[in-house]
Scaffold this active site. Structure first.
Site, short mmCIF file in Angstrom:
data_model
loop_
_atom_site.label_atom_id
_atom_site.label_comp_id
_atom_site.label_asym_id
_atom_site.label_seq_id
_atom_site.Cartn_x
_atom_site.Cartn_y
_atom_site.Cartn_z
N PRO A 1 -15.50 -4.02 2.42
CA PRO A 1 -16.85 -4.38 2.89
C PRO A 1 -17.91 -3.38 2.46
O PRO A 1 -19.10 -3.69 2.49
CB PRO A 1 -16.69 -4.39 4.42
N LEU A 2 -17.45 -2.18 2.06
CA LEU A 2 -18.38 -1.17 1.56
C LEU A 2 -18.32 -1.09 0.03
O LEU A 2 -18.70 -0.08 -0.57
CB LEU A 2 -18.05 0.19 2.18
N GLY A 3 -17.82 -2.16 -0.59
CA GLY A 3 -17.77 -2.18 -2.05
C GLY A 3 -16.95 -1.02 -2.61
O GLY A 3 -17.33 -0.42 -3.62
N ARG A 4 -15.82 -0.72 -1.95
CA ARG A 4 -14.93 0.38 -2.36
C ARG A 4 -15.70 1.71 -2.38
O ARG A 4 -15.45 2.58 -3.21
CB ARG A 4 -14.27 0.10 -3.71
N GLY B 1 -23.68 4.61 -0.95
CA GLY B 1 -24.64 5.51 -1.60
C GLY B 1 -24.12 6.92 -1.81
O GLY B 1 -24.87 7.82 -2.18
N TYR C 1 0.84 -1.20 0.00
CA TYR C 1 0.00 0.00 0.00
C TYR C 1 0.88 1.25 0.00
O TYR C 1 1.74 1.43 0.86
CB TYR C 1 -0.93 0.04 1.21
N1 LIG Z 1 -6.51 -8.32 0.91
C1 LIG Z 1 -6.72 -7.60 -0.17
O1 LIG Z 1 -6.37 -7.99 -1.28
C2 LIG Z 1 -7.41 -6.27 -0.04
C3 LIG Z 1 -7.93 -5.62 -1.19
C4 LIG Z 1 -8.59 -4.39 -1.01
C5 LIG Z 1 -8.70 -3.85 0.28
N2 LIG Z 1 -8.15 -4.48 1.35
C6 LIG Z 1 -8.25 -3.94 2.72
O2 LIG Z 1 -9.62 -3.66 3.01
C7 LIG Z 1 -9.74 -2.31 3.43
C8 LIG Z 1 -11.09 -1.75 3.05
O3 LIG Z 1 -11.33 -1.91 1.67
P1 LIG Z 1 -11.42 -0.72 0.65
O4 LIG Z 1 -10.70 0.48 1.20
O5 LIG Z 1 -11.04 -1.28 -0.67
O6 LIG Z 1 -12.97 -0.43 0.51
P2 LIG Z 1 -14.19 -0.10 1.47
O7 LIG Z 1 -13.79 -0.06 2.88
O8 LIG Z 1 -15.27 -1.00 1.03
O9 LIG Z 1 -14.57 1.37 0.97
C9 LIG Z 1 -13.69 2.44 1.14
C10 LIG Z 1 -14.32 3.66 0.52
O10 LIG Z 1 -15.57 3.93 1.15
C11 LIG Z 1 -15.65 5.27 1.59
N3 LIG Z 1 -16.32 5.24 2.91
C12 LIG Z 1 -15.92 4.58 4.02
N4 LIG Z 1 -16.83 4.71 4.99
C13 LIG Z 1 -17.82 5.47 4.48
C14 LIG Z 1 -19.06 5.94 5.01
N5 LIG Z 1 -19.46 5.65 6.24
N6 LIG Z 1 -19.85 6.71 4.20
C15 LIG Z 1 -19.47 7.01 2.93
N7 LIG Z 1 -18.31 6.58 2.38
C16 LIG Z 1 -17.50 5.81 3.17
C17 LIG Z 1 -14.23 5.77 1.66
O11 LIG Z 1 -14.17 7.12 1.24
P3 LIG Z 1 -13.64 8.31 2.22
O12 LIG Z 1 -12.20 8.06 2.44
O13 LIG Z 1 -13.92 9.54 1.40
O14 LIG Z 1 -14.47 8.23 3.45
C18 LIG Z 1 -13.49 4.89 0.64
O15 LIG Z 1 -13.44 5.50 -0.63
C19 LIG Z 1 -8.54 -1.62 2.76
O16 LIG Z 1 -8.23 -0.41 3.38
C20 LIG Z 1 -7.47 -2.66 2.90
O17 LIG Z 1 -6.92 -2.59 4.21
C21 LIG Z 1 -7.52 -5.68 1.19
#
Ligand SMILES: NC(=O)c1ccc[n+]([C@@H]2O[C@H](COP(=O)([O-])OP(=O)(O)OC[C@H]3O[C@@H](n4cnc5c(N)ncnc54)[C@H](OP(=O)(O)O)[C@@H]3O)[C@@H](O)[C@H]2O)c1
Length: 340
Positions: free
Chosen positions: A205-208, A213, A57
């Site tokens: 978990p929030l579908g990126r 929404g 990362y």
């Molecule tokens: N093992 C793997 O291969 C792998 C792959 C992907 C991810 N990961 C891990 O999983 C973690 C989470 O996944 P992710 O970052 O891909 O996606 P996520 O947690 O599903 O979504 C992150 C996005 O959601 C927004 N967000 C978060 N909380 C929110 C809320 N309450 N309301 C509105 N928007 C919200 C954030 O924007 P803002 O910053 O603008 O709030 C960000 O753009 C990563 O940080 C990483 O540690 C692991």
């Protein structure tokens, strides 16, 4: 505010909602390191103490940033990091590497960037199918024996790989994509984890961000990683809004946000399977850390779960469009990759 706790496999005790740090190093839009550090401190203050990073990362910057958090708060945090991907996320040049010599090299580099002696949970980030899973987990077990790592985890493994790995050394957690719109792990991997007593850490978990929404206009993410994913483009993006509408409708019934409903849905799946499930949503904003952590108290009704079940089967687009067919457990499990 306090956040409840959950015990993953191998006795690893973590906050019931974790914090995924990937996006505070600018995957989904720019991120300011000082604001990111403040968000990390806020998470720990709120009891969100299970912090997830990886060597890849931010090309190492994310671990360095988490290291700044840990400088005076090491004992408060359950620290998870990962190895096994070389190249760069930003340039989309990632490749899996699992050979035992690389394991020994990667851990020392992570410990140096994080400025710690021990990592609580060390994950294999991606399978390099040229190396037997037993060999890479054997090399990871050596790190436990050396005191560099406390628990082992695996990301994007199939049920068969998990079973074989767990026979070499207890696995505390599987981390794979799992959410209302990414459910393939429910076929085999999650039931296998439940049977073995291994915990599950759903990533994205929030579908990126999609499931919150807040992404109604594709122009807002035209310059980031998501613009390259079919689910976020054109007709697929429009069709998938049906899931967001359902999350919003259920949220209105419960006085919750779509993000909170999406996280509560994951916990409900864990209850159904008898599996400890700890999602790791990521955000740059302290207020959203609180919003996400508050989902730990939210319970969905059977009818609400049925509504989401029906919609998740209609999602348009794959969860991964990466050019390596071995990249996700899903393709290996279905025998669609060369190495399976
Ligand atoms: N093992 C793997 O291969 C792998 C792959 C992907 C991810 N990961 C891990 O999983 C973690 C989470 O996944 P992710 O970052 O891909 O996606 P996520 O947690 O599903 O979504 C992150 C996005 O959601 C927004 N967000 C978060 N909380 C929110 C809320 N309450 N309301 C509105 N928007 C919200 C954030 O924007 P803002 O910053 O603008 O709030 C960000 O753009 C990563 O940080 C990483 O540690 C692991």
């Amino acid at each position: 505010m306090t956040t409840p706790r959950t015990i993953l496999g191998d006795g690893l005790d973590v906050s019931a909602i974790g914090f995924g740090a990937m996006a505070v190093s600018g995957v989904y839009g720019d991120a300011d390191p000082e604001e990111a550090l403040a968000t990390l401190h806020h998470a720990v203050d709120a009891g969100v103490t299970f912090i997830d990073t990886a060597d890849i990362y931010g090309d190492g910057d994310n671990e360095r940033l988490v290291g700044r958090l840990l400088a005076d708060r090491r004992d408060e945090v359950q620290l998870a990091t990962k190895f096994g991907i070389t190249g760069s996320i930003a340039r989309k040049t990632m490749r899996a590497r699992n050979d035992p010599a690389y394991v020994a090299q990667a851990i020392d580099a992570s410990l140096a960037r994080l400025q710690v002696d021990t990592i609580d949970l060390y994950y294999l980030h991606r399978r390099d199918v040229t190396v037997p899973i037993e060999d890479v987990v054997g090399a990871m077990a050596d790190l436990v024996a050396a005191g560099k790592v406390r628990h082992l985890g695996l990301s994007e493994v199939t049920a068969a790989e998990l079973d074989a790995a767990h026979a070499v050394h207890p696995i505390a957690a599987v981390q794979s994509e799992w959410s209302v719109w990414s459910r393939d792990v429910e076929r085999q991997v999650a039931p296998m984890a439940a049977g073995l007593g291994v915990g599950f850490v759903p990533y994205s978990p929030l579908g990126r961000g999609f499931l919150t929404g807040t992404l109604s206009d594709p122009a807002t993410f035209a310059d980031d990683w998501r613009a390259g994913l079919t689910r976020f483009r054109g007709d697929a993006f429009d069709a998938n809004q049906a899931v967001v509408r359902a999350l919003r409708g259920i949220g209105a019934e419960l006085g919750a946000t779509p993000a909170q409903v999406a996280l509560a849905w994951l916990r409900a799946q864990g209850t159904l399977l008898g599996l400890p499930v700890v999602p790791i949503p990521g955000t740059r904003k302290p207020s959203r850390v609180d919003e996400n952590a508050a989902s730990a108290d939210l319970v969905l009704t059977d009818e609400q779960l049925r509504t989401l079940d029906a919609l998740s089967g209609q999602v348009v687009g794959n969860r991964s469009d990466f050019d390596d067919p071995n990249w996700t457990s899903d393709t290996r499990e279905r025998g669609l990759s060369a190495g399976s």
